[in-house]
Design an enzyme around this catalytic site. Structure first.
Site, PDB file in Angstrom:
ATOM      1  N   LYS A 102       8.030  -7.093   8.590  1.00 15.76           N
ATOM      2  CA  LYS A 102       8.408  -6.491   9.868  1.00 15.76           C
ATOM      3  C   LYS A 102       9.908  -6.620  10.028  1.00 15.76           C
ATOM      4  O   LYS A 102      10.519  -7.561   9.517  1.00 15.76           O
ATOM      5  CB  LYS A 102       7.722  -7.216  11.038  1.00 15.76           C
TER       6      LYS A 102
HETATM    7  N1  GLU Z   1       4.307  -0.634  13.245  1.00 17.53           N
HETATM    8  C1  GLU Z   1       2.937  -0.320  12.925  1.00 17.53           C
HETATM    9  C2  GLU Z   1       2.077  -1.564  12.949  1.00 17.53           C
HETATM   10  O1  GLU Z   1       2.389  -2.521  13.614  1.00 17.53           O
HETATM   11  C3  GLU Z   1       2.821   0.489  11.639  1.00 17.53           C
HETATM   12  C4  GLU Z   1       3.357  -0.170  10.407  1.00 17.53           C
HETATM   13  C5  GLU Z   1       3.393   0.733   9.183  1.00 17.53           C
HETATM   14  O2  GLU Z   1       2.979   1.884   9.255  1.00 17.53           O
HETATM   15  O3  GLU Z   1       3.857   0.248   8.150  1.00 17.53           O
HETATM   16  O4  GLU Z   1       1.026  -1.607  12.385  1.00 17.53           O
END
Ligand code: GLU
Length: 411
Positions: A102
């Site tokens: 993240k």
């Molecule tokens: N931000 C989204 C999540 O928390 C999507 C992450 C992604 O598609 O890699 O799952």
């Protein structure tokens, strides 16, 4: 309590059921790499502005690390770390070949122009381009970022590494994005909600739903539930909550938001309530689809919904979760409930790598298949072992990551 500790508690509840050793717990919980960078830009008026950006790569035992990029004033290392770890368990629960990561920048995007946002994004990628990539770590949208930001990321990354659209997902469809990616998180929440209601023996049309948050996830969730004839009685965004006991006109409110800069302020076809009141409404289902940590021991006793679907990441603190579980509230956990987004990201990445585009129907069908299989596995494990859906989901995810870690060898 900090957000990463909260994930650690959920992890620990599952690990206790799995008899995981202390050393293994420590190995699986500790992030592989954490980076904090300075992101300085020149504002449109010539002034200097400095922001702090983060990328946490939590685990890569099952594949390249995957996870969104969040732009929000509350972003800090603890939050990004907790969200990175959630991505590890999420990708494992839905069994797609990724680890978890993240990123984020502590910034209030409402204070920046579009050009400033672009400069900020490009500058951030300048700092981290050598630690991301299609086989290493693949960013995607999250709170405060969208397809346009992903297009800038790709463009900046390619300046260093050449043509490589698979370096980021959630791109515009015109620029190697995938059909159905933008709707996928909300659609996934909807698909799983229907599965859950069917297992609980509840009729969709008798299930009144309140959705907190009307961004990408909340609005697509509302659209899907509206089409499935589930009464959505309340929605909210930063301007507050909007309630109608006999159900909101979902397509009307979606159009209103679209025509008013994605904001519900001024919507007059509903009773105005606060975000806090929305959480405490007398409804059959509550869907937090905004920030984390919105349900704590302070408001948990006042939550009346017997079912909670976590469209947001980490909306319930562990002590509140325990309280709700004791009261018999069914909680569909974030690492399954909102996994539709990263699942469609996987489809986008796979399409990019094959230089082949799927149609919307194929994306929707595959999304349905992946989420349905995972739901069934989590549900069956929870029934068989008499555990909450959250602990069952963690057991499934931790089991997969643990096995991959051991098979890969720790040397
Ligand atoms: N931000 C989204 C999540 O928390 C999507 C992450 C992604 O598609 O890699 O799952």
């Amino acid at each position: 309590m900090r957000a990463f500790d909260a994930v650690g508690i959920y992890f620990g509840r599952a690990a206790d059921q799995m008899d995981l050793t202390e050393n293994m717990r420590r190995l699986l919980l500790t992030p592989k790499r954490e980076v904090q960078v300075q992101v300085a830009i020149e504002r449109d008026n010539g002034e200097l502005a400095t922001y702090i950006g983060f990328r946490v790569q939590h685990d890569h035992s099952r594949g390249p690390m995957k996870g969104g990029l969040r732009y929000h004033p509350d972003v800090d290392l603890d939050e990004v770390r907790s969200l990175a770890s959630l991505m590890t368990w999420k990708t494992a629960v839905v069994n797609i070949p990724y680890g978890g990561a993240k990123g984020g920048i502590a910034v209030d995007t409402t204070t920046l122009s579009r050009r400033e946002l672009e400069r900020l994004t490009r500058k951030f990628i300048d700092q981290i381009h050598d630690m991301i990539g299609p086989d290493i770590d693949i960013p995607a949208p999250d709170m405060g970022t969208n397809a346009e930001v992903m297009a800038w990321i790709r463009n900046q990354y390619e300046k260093y590494h050449g043509f490589n659209p698979a370096c980021v997902t959630g791109k515009p469809v015109e620029l190697h994005g995938s059909a159905g990616r933008e709707e996928a998180t909300g659609r996934g929440v909807g698909i799983l909600t229907l599965k859950l209601l069917s297992r609980l023996g509840r009729k969709p049309q008798d299930t009144r739903v309140a959705i907190q948050g009307f961004g990408n996830v909340g609005s697509h969730t509302a659209a899907f539930l509206g089409q499935a004839e589930i009464p959505v009685v309340a929605v909210s965004d930063i301007s507050g909550g909007y309630y109608r006991a006999d159900g909101l006109n979902v397509s009307h409110i979606l159009n209103y938001a679209r025509d008013h800069g994605d904001c519900l302020a001024g919507y007059s076809e509903a009773e105005k309530i606060s975000n806090e009141q929305l959480l405490e409404l007398d409804v059959e289902m509550l869907i937090p689809a905004a920030l984390g940590g919105v349900i704590s021991v302070d408001n948990a006793p006042r939550i009346k919904a017997p079912i909670i679907v976590e469209a947001a990441n980490g909306p319930i603190w562990p002590d509140a979760d325990e309280m709700l579980e004791q009261r018999g509230v069914t909680i569909l956990p974030d690492i399954l409930a909102n996994a539709g987004g990263v699942t469609a990201s996987y489809f986008e990445w796979a399409q990019n790598r094959q230089h082949y585009q799927w149609g919307l129907n194929r994306v929707r069908q595959e999304l349905d298949r992946v989420l349905s299989e995972s739901f069934q596995q989590v549900w069956e494990l929870s029934v068989e072992r008499k555990l909450s859906l959250r602990t069952a989901a963690y057991i499934l995810g931790i089991g997969r990551v643990g096995r991959a870690t051991v098979l890969g060898g720790i040397t």
